[in-house]
Structures are given as C-alpha cells and as structure tokens.
Design an enzyme around this catalytic site. Structure first.
Site, mmCIF file in Angstrom:
data_model
loop_
_atom_site.group_PDB
_atom_site.id
_atom_site.type_symbol
_atom_site.label_atom_id
_atom_site.label_comp_id
_atom_site.label_asym_id
_atom_site.label_seq_id
_atom_site.Cartn_x
_atom_site.Cartn_y
_atom_site.Cartn_z
ATOM 1 N N ASP A 339 -37.658 17.639 2.174
ATOM 2 C CA ASP A 339 -37.344 16.861 3.373
ATOM 3 C C ASP A 339 -36.087 17.438 4.027
ATOM 4 O OD1 ASP A 339 -35.783 16.014 1.197
ATOM 5 O OD2 ASP A 339 -35.409 14.059 2.079
ATOM 6 N N HIS A 653 -43.793 20.826 -2.669
ATOM 7 C CA HIS A 653 -43.712 20.014 -1.452
ATOM 8 C C HIS A 653 -42.508 20.429 -0.611
ATOM 9 C CE1 HIS A 653 -44.084 16.291 0.888
ATOM 10 N NE2 HIS A 653 -42.779 16.167 0.777
ATOM 11 N N ASP A 701 -50.171 21.313 -8.714
ATOM 12 C CA ASP A 701 -49.489 22.237 -7.800
ATOM 13 C C ASP A 701 -50.072 22.104 -6.397
ATOM 14 O OD1 ASP A 701 -47.883 24.207 -6.776
ATOM 15 O OD2 ASP A 701 -49.197 25.845 -7.409
ATOM 16 N N GLU A 710 -42.244 18.637 -6.080
ATOM 17 C CA GLU A 710 -41.293 18.953 -5.015
ATOM 18 C C GLU A 710 -40.348 20.043 -5.520
ATOM 19 O OE1 GLU A 710 -40.084 15.578 -2.799
ATOM 20 O OE2 GLU A 710 -38.791 16.730 -1.473
HETATM 21 O O1 9MR Z 1 -35.268 13.245 -7.747
HETATM 22 C C1 9MR Z 1 -35.343 11.889 -7.350
HETATM 23 C C2 9MR Z 1 -35.929 11.077 -8.471
HETATM 24 O O2 9MR Z 1 -35.058 11.102 -9.583
HETATM 25 C C3 9MR Z 1 -36.167 9.657 -7.992
HETATM 26 O O3 9MR Z 1 -36.838 8.952 -9.003
HETATM 27 C C4 9MR Z 1 -37.007 9.661 -6.712
HETATM 28 C C5 9MR Z 1 -37.266 8.286 -6.145
HETATM 29 O O4 9MR Z 1 -36.102 7.688 -5.698
HETATM 30 O O5 9MR Z 1 -36.364 10.436 -5.723
HETATM 31 C C6 9MR Z 1 -36.181 11.774 -6.090
HETATM 32 O O6 9MR Z 1 -35.484 12.420 -5.102
HETATM 33 C C7 9MR Z 1 -36.139 12.709 -3.878
HETATM 34 C C8 9MR Z 1 -35.295 12.090 -2.782
HETATM 35 O O7 9MR Z 1 -35.350 10.711 -2.874
HETATM 36 C C9 9MR Z 1 -35.652 12.595 -1.411
HETATM 37 N N1 9MR Z 1 -35.681 14.026 -1.371
HETATM 38 C C10 9MR Z 1 -36.580 14.607 -2.342
HETATM 39 C C11 9MR Z 1 -36.184 14.217 -3.745
HETATM 40 C C12 9MR Z 1 -37.076 14.870 -4.798
HETATM 41 O O8 9MR Z 1 -38.351 14.370 -4.838
#
Ligand code: 9MR
Length: 730
Positions: A339, A653, A701, A710
C-alpha cells in the site's frame, strides 16, 4: 472505486461463521446473471465513463477510452445480484480485447463501500473462455458482476459474452503444486554448516537416499530418519542429514523414495548477494523520489506523493477531521508494503533492523546498495535508513508526540503506481507507541551517524529526548484497531516494551543514569520476552535486549540480559530440534501469524545474537538450519524470497510490483521476503482457496492474497538483519 480491502473485517467474520457451521449441503446450481448471453439486447447491463455497449455478432463490445488511470474508471457490469455468504459460485465469461490489455473481472458490492468479493485480472487477446470458482464471504442483495477495463493511456476494444455467475456449485478444491516430495534449501547450504532435508512420504521406516552432483554422479548415500507426523503441516515426514558433505558444489540433488529434489548448491555466494538485495529493496519502496532506471533497471517510476496531481500529498498533510489544526510536510520515507501508507510503528522496527545490521555486523558498512547516495562518504545502509529516519522525525508534532501514521483516506485497488494515487492523505492521531518508536530509533541513529553528520546526530538526539519525555507525560495514547480504513491500523495498546526499548537506546547513546534507571525498573527488564514471536512491530522488548547485549555499555547487571537472550535462543533451538523442517517457531495452537516468515527470521536473529554473545557452536548450527525453511525446505516447496531458489514467491501483494495483474509492471525485486503462511486467512483469495489449511499450507503466491503474501519494510528488515549475521559467521 472498489474498496476491496475493507472486506477484511466482513470476510473474517464470514469465515468464522462458515468455519463454525455444519458440513454444507450444496443448493441447486442457479444462474444469477440475467441475459448474460446478450440474446435479448444489452439490458440489464450498464456501462460507464462515456462508453456504450454495442452488440457485434451477438457479443457485447465497448470502445474503451484512453487516458483513464484506474481499472474502475471504465467498466461495464450488472447489478442487483444476490450473493450468500459461504456459498460457492462459478464465475465465467468469454472475452477478447486488443492484445495485452487487461480486464479486472470482479464480483462485489454495487454500493458503497464497494467491497470486492472475488477478482481476477486476465490478460486479453483473442476470444477465450474464462472460468473460476470462489466462495462468497458476505451475503447481499446488492451484488455486482463487473468488467473493469480502465487504466490504459490508449483507447482499445473489449468484447464479452456468456457472462455467468452460477451459485450452488461445489467449492473449488485448491491443490498447490508442491513439486518433488524431497524438500531442500533451494538456495544453498554453507560448506561448513549443517545440511538437512525433509522427505514427505507415507513410509514409516527408514529409506535409502542418494546425493548426486550436477552431472548425476553419486557423492554421498545414507538413510532417512522417520519423524512421524509434523504438526505444522500435517504431513508424515523423514529427515535427511548430509552435513558431512563440505565441498562447494552446484546443481546438487537428493533422490529418495522415487523422488528427486529441486537442485541446490553448497556455497555461500548466494547469501552475500542476498545481503545487499534484501537492503536494495528499500530504494524501490521510497516515497518522495523518482526511482532511477540506471540504478534499478525495470523499476523506474516517477516520484510518489510530492504534491503533484493526481497525488494529494505528502508535502502539506492535514490531520483527519478534528484531530489537529496544522499540516506537516511528511514527504519521503518508505511506503510500508504493497500500500501507499507510512506508519511510524512499522517504520521504527524497520529502521531498527537496518541500524542493528549496521551496528552488529561490521561488513554491512561496505555494501554498495546502488542508491543515489552511493559514493558519498556515508555507508549506503545508513543513507538508506536515513531516508526513513527523516520521515519519522517529520511525523513529530509540536508537542513532541508523534503521529501514528499517514495514509490514504480510502483504500485503493491494484495496480496503482504511487504517483497516480488520487486519494487525500491524512495524518492520524499521535500515539504513545509511535512517539516511543521515534525516541528509540532517533536515539539509535544519534550514536551511529556521529562520524558522518554531527548536525543530524544532534537533531536526532534532541528529538529522541523530547519524544521520550512526551511519551512519559502521555503514557496511554493508543492507536485503535478500528482505525483501519485506507491503511492498516497498526494498533498497539501494550507500550511497556516500547518504553523499555526507547530507554535502552537512549541509555546506550548517552550513558545517562536516568535512562539506566528506567531500563532497570521496567517490568520488561526481567520478563521472559522470548515467546513464540520474539519481536515484531508490536513487541519490541527483545530488540532492546539484543542491543543491550551486543552494544558495549555499563548497565549494572548486564550479564543477566545476555543470559536472557541466550536462554531465549535455547528455547528456539529446542523447538527447532523437534521440528522436522528445522523451523524455530511453534505458534500456540499451530496458528501461524500474519507475516510468519519475518517471525521465523526474527527468532533466528535471537539465535544469532546468542551466538555472538556466547560463541557456542549450537547457536551457529541452529541459525543455519533455520534458514532452510525460508528457502524451500518447507511443506509448499517454495522459497519465500523473490529471485532466490528454483521456485520462489514472486507475486507479493503490491500496487506497483503488480506483474501478475499487468505484465508491463515488474515483479517485486530480488531479495523481497513474502509474508508467508497466515492461519487466519484474512483476505478473499485465501478464504476462497485455503479453508481448513494446516499451518504451513496457509499461503498462496497470489497478488490478491494480502494476508499471506504481502511484502513489507519490517519483514525485509528481519531478512536483511538475519542474512547480515549469516554472512559474518566465522
Ligand atoms: O504486518 C501487520 C500484521 O502484523 C497485522 O496483523 C495486520 C493487521 O493489522 O497488518 C499487517 O500490516 C499491514 C498494514 O496494516 C498495512 N500495510 C501492509 C501491512 C502488511 O500486510
């Protein structure tokens, strides 16, 4: 605009409901699309963005205008489609398009917030049939089937026919292609390191194995060791030990039980390359600067979020309504992940990883990362971390407290290059955790940049002190879990670890007694913090302990901190010994965490630190054994690092490394770590295909599986830090 990521919560709830339900009885197959054959004209299909649907040879065709930005800027579709949560649907159509153009075919919600329940983005050409099965994760009467065809600079023609969405079909059974049943580290084993492989088999008795070189010549033989059923995968497995083969070699394979492994090497060159690749990944995550093609061929892109339309930021970003009355210039920094958000708590642990790699592994200072600053007198790794540090400093409010994050007001879809993001950007409230992340990393920076930039050192230390004091005065400002629209929440309501970490870094930099007092009186100081997850963005106490243990200092009773790190490492070694894939990670209830690859890497960082502290061989062995899982010795037979290993993750992602959706875009750069198995399968693709998955199997994947696949700055920091240790083992 289709705010597909908002389906996160709905989808999770739906998955829980489905999981709790009795075995499904499938309804009769029912067509949901009206007039999908276009035999009765074009109704009730609609078209937008100045397009008209014209029937040509009984097919529905549109002339797609050029010059739109997003896929959803030009679309045709049909509304008022009923969907039932937990029911499986077969979505199919025939389509053609000017060669190379892409249609984003979706089933979703036709009204705000436009959740997407299922999507595929095939590359078009001649007339072809497309068909997929998915399980709906929400019930609605206002569903939609749509074909999004925007995003092309040039006009083109799209035709579609036989549009069908049939409910009540049996769910698709997804079977990952796991290749040969002999699982190896597909990258390399170190010549003087341990060498283990895992065989998936129904046999319960030992089997002969043979190791062959690249020309098929046998160089070693032995017998497997049956290990029973592995809880992390549900597979019956044996292990293979060929640690006594010590010569550098390429193209090796192991054959046993009628199967031959993927090829692998014995050598260490690959890890030397990976050490810099894992760090080079940050340049292409940079916000606020154009990425140069001469430095990253194939990855060039204009600067993102520098106040040039359609971007709305980040040079003067206001707060969310009612949160503050000023704007901040928060341009620069690294995009967090796939993102366009920038989050201080995740930036903090990422900077820590890079600076710890710099501080504890001396070879890192000589790395050439091919960044614009290469060739100045500052080590490249410090230049790269500085890009984020300047951003973190800019997030500090006049009060000394630090804003938790800055991101888009609404979620955006994929693909979307940073400079094309049209969303308004907003600062979110300050938080104690973010404030302490700045205090910790700015203090750490103040001791490491000293030889290179006195003014920066002074500014960083002042900011760290101010932040620490502000956090002490405001110890319970928590970022809420509900703040997850347009960006991740990164909610964190346990901050004793962040207080401990900030105090430790301030003490290590200044030697001041007041910080030592706070370290010694913190409940984290004596706590055993080495649970299933040693540390991550939310739990930072172990990072503090590693720095206290490895950075020379005079903390009273320091030996107990060192002993704690070693004892933590021993716990991970014990887990690893009983694990037939050699993984030093055993989450409670076999529920694998979001970003499990980085958890595994960080647990290995603890083992590496214990090796530094004690010099004991068992930690060296454990560290090297632990690498194998990440590079292919696992249930899925996949390397989780792009570009490393015969079969590696490559569709992480991301809105700009979106090759899977748009072939003109690149895959993530080599050295990018995928999040890895996440038992909670929190995205529609994982929910559709991975229901009931056991631990290691909860991964796919696919670019749309943001909860398993991601890429992020903190995960690569874990990889870079880990590989830094590996390349400096003696
Ligand atoms: O890495 C984060 C994970 O530990 C959390 O459980 C999750 C839900 O809050 O969010 C992950 O972080 C994401 C973030 O919120 C937005 N950018 C991408 C991150 C990786 O997926």
């Amino acid at each position: 605009m289709h705010l597909w990521e908002r389906s996160r919560t709905i989808a999770t709830i739906a998955a829980l409901l489905v999981a709790g339900a009795a075995a499904p009885a499938y309804a009769d197959e029912v067509e949901q699309v009206v007039n999908g054959t276009f035999d009765n004209g074009t109704d009730p299909f609609w078209a937008n963005a100045g397009m008209a649907i014209a029937l040509t040879d009984g097919r529905a065709c549109v002339d797609v205008p050029g010059g739109t930005v997003n896929r959803w800027d030009a679309a045709i579709g049909q509304n008022d489609i009923a969907l039932v949560a937990g029911e499986s649907y077969r979505f199919s159509f025939d389509a053609s398009g000017d060669a190379g153009h892409v249609v984003r075919a979706i089933t979703g919600l036709s009204v705000d917030p436009y959740d997407t329940y299922f999507e595929q983005s095939p590359i078009l050409g001649d007339w072809q049939h497309y068909e997929w099965t998915f399980t709906a994760n929400a019930s609605t009467e206002q569903g939609q089937v749509a074909f999004q065809v925007g995003g092309s600079p040039d006009p083109w023609r799209f035709c579609v026919d036989n549009v069908s969405l049939v409910g009540g079909v049996p769910p698709e059974v997804y079977e990952p292609d796991t290749g040969p049943r002999v699982r190896v580290n597909q990258v390399a084993y170190l010549p003087d390191g341990p060498k283990g492989a895992t065989l998936v088999t129904s046999s319960t008795t030992a089997l002969p194995w043979i190791l062959k070189d690249g020309s098929g010549r046998a160089i070693q033989k032995g017998r497997t060791v049956p290990r029973g059923v592995d809880a992390s995968s549900g597979q019956n497995v044996h292990t293979i030990d060929f640690g006594n083969v010590r010569k550098n070699a390429g193209g090796l394979t192991i054959t046993t039980d009628g199967e031959t492994s993927r090829p692998f090497d014995i050598g260490d060159r690959a890890y030397r390359n990976l050490r810099s690749d894992a760090l080079k990944m940050y340049y292409t995550q940079r916000s606020g600067i154009a990425i140069r093609d001469d430095l990253r061929p194939g990855y060039a892109r204009p600067a993102g979020h520098v106040g040039v339309a359609p971007n709305q930021g980040d040079t003067a970003v206001p707060c969310q309504p009612g949160v503050c009355d000023y704007t901040l210039d928060v341009s620069g920094g690294w995009y967090d992940a796939g993102d366009h958000g920038k989050y201080v708590v995740n930036g903090g642990i990422s900077v820590w990883g890079l600076l710890a790699e710099y501080e504890h592994n001396r070879g890192s200072r000589k790395l050439n990362l091919s960044i614009p600053e290469s060739g100045d007198r500052v080590p490249d790794i410090l230049d790269e971390a500085r890009w984020e540090l300047d951003f973190l400093l800019s997030m500090q409010a006049p009060t000394g407290l630090v804003h938790h994050k800055i991101h888009d007001r609404e979620w955006t879809g994929l693909p979307l290059l940073p400079h094309l993001d049209p969303q308004p950007r907003e600062l979110h409230p300050v938080s104690t955790a973010a404030t302490l992340n700045l205090a910790a990393t700015a203090a750490q920076a103040a001791r490491l940049y000293k030889p290179y930039d006195a003014a920066f050192t002074k500014r960083a230390l002042a900011a760290a002190r101010t932040a620490y004091a502000a956090a002490k005065a405001n110890p319970a400002l928590y970022a809420p879990e509900s703040d997850n629209v347009g960006g991740g929440a990164y909610n964190d309501s346990k901050v004793s670890d962040d207080f401990y970490w900030a105090a430790a870094e301030l003490f290590l930099t200044t030697g001041e007694k007041k910080y030592a007092t706070d370290v010694l009186s913190s409940p984290e100081h004596t706590a055993d913090v080495f649970g299933p997850v040693a540390f991550d963005w939310a739990s930072t106490a172990a990072a503090a302990k590693i720095d206290l243990a490895l950075t020379p200092n005079r903390l009273p009773g320091l030996s107990s901190v060192k002993a704690q790190v070693a004892a933590g490492a021993d716990k991970y070694l014990a887990i690893q010994r009983s694990h037939p894939y050699g993984v030093a990670y055993a989450p409670t209830g076999n529920v694998w965490d979001w970003g499990s690859s980085s958890v595994i890497a960080n647990n290995l960082v603890v083992i590496a630190a214990a090796h530094r502290i004690t010099g004991r061989d068992r930690y060296r062995t454990g560290l090297l054994t632990g690498l194998d899982y990440l590079f292919g010795r696992n249930a899925l037979n996949i390397s989780y690092v792009t570009g490393y290993g015969e079969v590696a993750a490559e569709n992480q992602h991301s809105r700009w490394y979106a090759a899977q959706l748009d072939p003109s875009l690149p895959h993530p750069p080599p050295g990018t770590l995928a999040g890895g198995p996440n038992s909670s399968i929190q995205d529609p693709v994982a929910q559709s295909l991975l229901q009931g998955c056991v631990g290691q199997f909860c991964y796919i994947d696919d670019i749309q599986s943001w909860s398993t696949n991601e890429l992020t700055i903190n995960w690569n920091a874990a990889l870079a830090h880990l590989i830094g240790y590996v390349t400096e083992l003696d």
